[in-house]
Motif scaffolding. Sequence first.
Motif, PDB file in Angstrom:
ATOM      1  N   ASN A 191       0.841  -1.203  -0.039  1.00  0.00           N
ATOM      2  CA  ASN A 191       0.105   0.071  -0.094  1.00  0.00           C
ATOM      3  C   ASN A 191       0.869   1.162   0.023  1.00  0.00           C
ATOM      4  O   ASN A 191       1.434   1.550   0.819  1.00  0.00           O
ATOM      5  CB  ASN A 191      -0.816   0.090   1.120  1.00  0.00           C
ATOM      6  CG  ASN A 191      -1.741   1.065   1.105  1.00  0.00           C
ATOM      7  OD1 ASN A 191      -1.742   2.016   0.600  1.00  0.00           O
ATOM      8  ND2 ASN A 191      -3.045   1.000   1.888  1.00  0.00           N
ATOM      9  N   ASN A 193       0.248   4.270   0.576  1.00  0.00           N
ATOM     10  CA  ASN A 193       0.109   5.167   1.636  1.00  0.00           C
ATOM     11  C   ASN A 193       0.710   4.668   2.909  1.00  0.00           C
ATOM     12  O   ASN A 193       0.779   5.675   3.725  1.00  0.00           O
ATOM     13  CB  ASN A 193      -1.572   5.088   1.873  1.00  0.00           C
ATOM     14  CG  ASN A 193      -2.167   5.940   0.731  1.00  0.00           C
ATOM     15  OD1 ASN A 193      -1.761   6.749   0.050  1.00  0.00           O
ATOM     16  ND2 ASN A 193      -3.548   5.527   0.450  1.00  0.00           N
ATOM     17  N   ASP A 194       1.319   3.621   2.854  1.00  0.00           N
ATOM     18  CA  ASP A 194       1.845   2.992   4.326  1.00  0.00           C
ATOM     19  C   ASP A 194       3.414   3.094   4.255  1.00  0.00           C
ATOM     20  O   ASP A 194       4.052   2.954   5.231  1.00  0.00           O
ATOM     21  CB  ASP A 194       1.427   1.602   4.230  1.00  0.00           C
ATOM     22  CG  ASP A 194       0.128   1.541   4.773  1.00  0.00           C
ATOM     23  OD1 ASP A 194      -0.558   2.299   5.103  1.00  0.00           O
ATOM     24  OD2 ASP A 194      -0.634   0.200   4.436  1.00  0.00           O
ATOM     25  N   ILE A 195       3.838   3.591   2.964  1.00  0.00           N
ATOM     26  CA  ILE A 195       5.379   3.495   3.157  1.00  0.00           C
ATOM     27  C   ILE A 195       5.850   4.944   3.942  1.00  0.00           C
ATOM     28  O   ILE A 195       4.979   5.803   4.117  1.00  0.00           O
ATOM     29  CB  ILE A 195       5.858   3.631   1.656  1.00  0.00           C
ATOM     30  CG1 ILE A 195       5.755   4.801   0.944  1.00  0.00           C
ATOM     31  CG2 ILE A 195       5.663   2.531   0.684  1.00  0.00           C
ATOM     32  CD1 ILE A 195       6.514   5.196  -0.354  1.00  0.00           C
ATOM     33  N   ASN A 197       6.811   8.514   5.163  1.00  0.00           N
ATOM     34  CA  ASN A 197       6.734   9.797   4.606  1.00  0.00           C
ATOM     35  C   ASN A 197       7.724  10.388   3.812  1.00  0.00           C
ATOM     36  O   ASN A 197       7.922  11.128   3.011  1.00  0.00           O
ATOM     37  CB  ASN A 197       5.918  10.630   5.556  1.00  0.00           C
ATOM     38  CG  ASN A 197       4.265  10.578   5.714  1.00  0.00           C
ATOM     39  OD1 ASN A 197       3.849   9.937   5.042  1.00  0.00           O
ATOM     40  ND2 ASN A 197       4.014  10.813   7.108  1.00  0.00           N
TER      41      ASN A 197
END
Length: 259
Positions: A191, A193-195, A197
Amino acid sequence: MKFDDLDKKMRVFETSADLCVIPSMFMVARLDGRSFTRLTKEVCQFESPFDVRFRDLMVQTTESLMKCGFRVLYGYTESDEISLLFDPSEQLFGRKLRKYNSTLAGEASAQFSLHLGQAASFDCRISQLPTLELVVDYYRWRNEDAARNALNSLCYWTLRKDGQNEQQATKRLLGLSVSQKNELLFQYGINFNDIPNWQKRGVGLLWEEYDKPAVNPVTGEEVTARRRRIRTEFELPMKNEYDQLIRSLISQSQTKGAT
């Protein structure tokens, strides 16, 4: 010919093409690593697409640039590039472009090489931005470029690690939309979005003030001294919140300059 006359005659060839940034312009320096693909993938074999060791080298180099004599309000790094926002009142070297470009490129190259233990070099160019909003747009541009590069790199290296060669992976990604690339990653259990920031948004370096316990050398009394240090921000905001961060840095600088 006397030395003074010879010096005056020859200096013309060094300075006749000097360009200076006019006082009303904001300045942002952008530095890029030269041939870093070969350096990071072949010579040093950093992990692809993201490597904490490489990230930390870029952060260390950015911090050194913020401390090398210029009045830098904000440093930002993503991938193999660094962007430095100068205080609007910066006057060092009479704002001569060749001085900024050569000094910053040399400092970045030297610091990165020392930390890496391997020769590396950077180039540098200055963006001359006439308005605050263009400064905000510049950093939004680089912030969004970080996200785009992160998505593309993660997709590419996911395919490579799955056994596809360079040509196959490149062809597989050709023409895919952002949503399709996200779907590709989902198929591999990733996902986007989960890596972390910092991989998607880059890393910011900001000056902050803090209180440091000290002792008055005359009275021996314990006092509190106000100091400055650089804070590394791995959780940068996005979009409008990021825009506001850049505006606030310039606003704070202008407020201090007026007092």
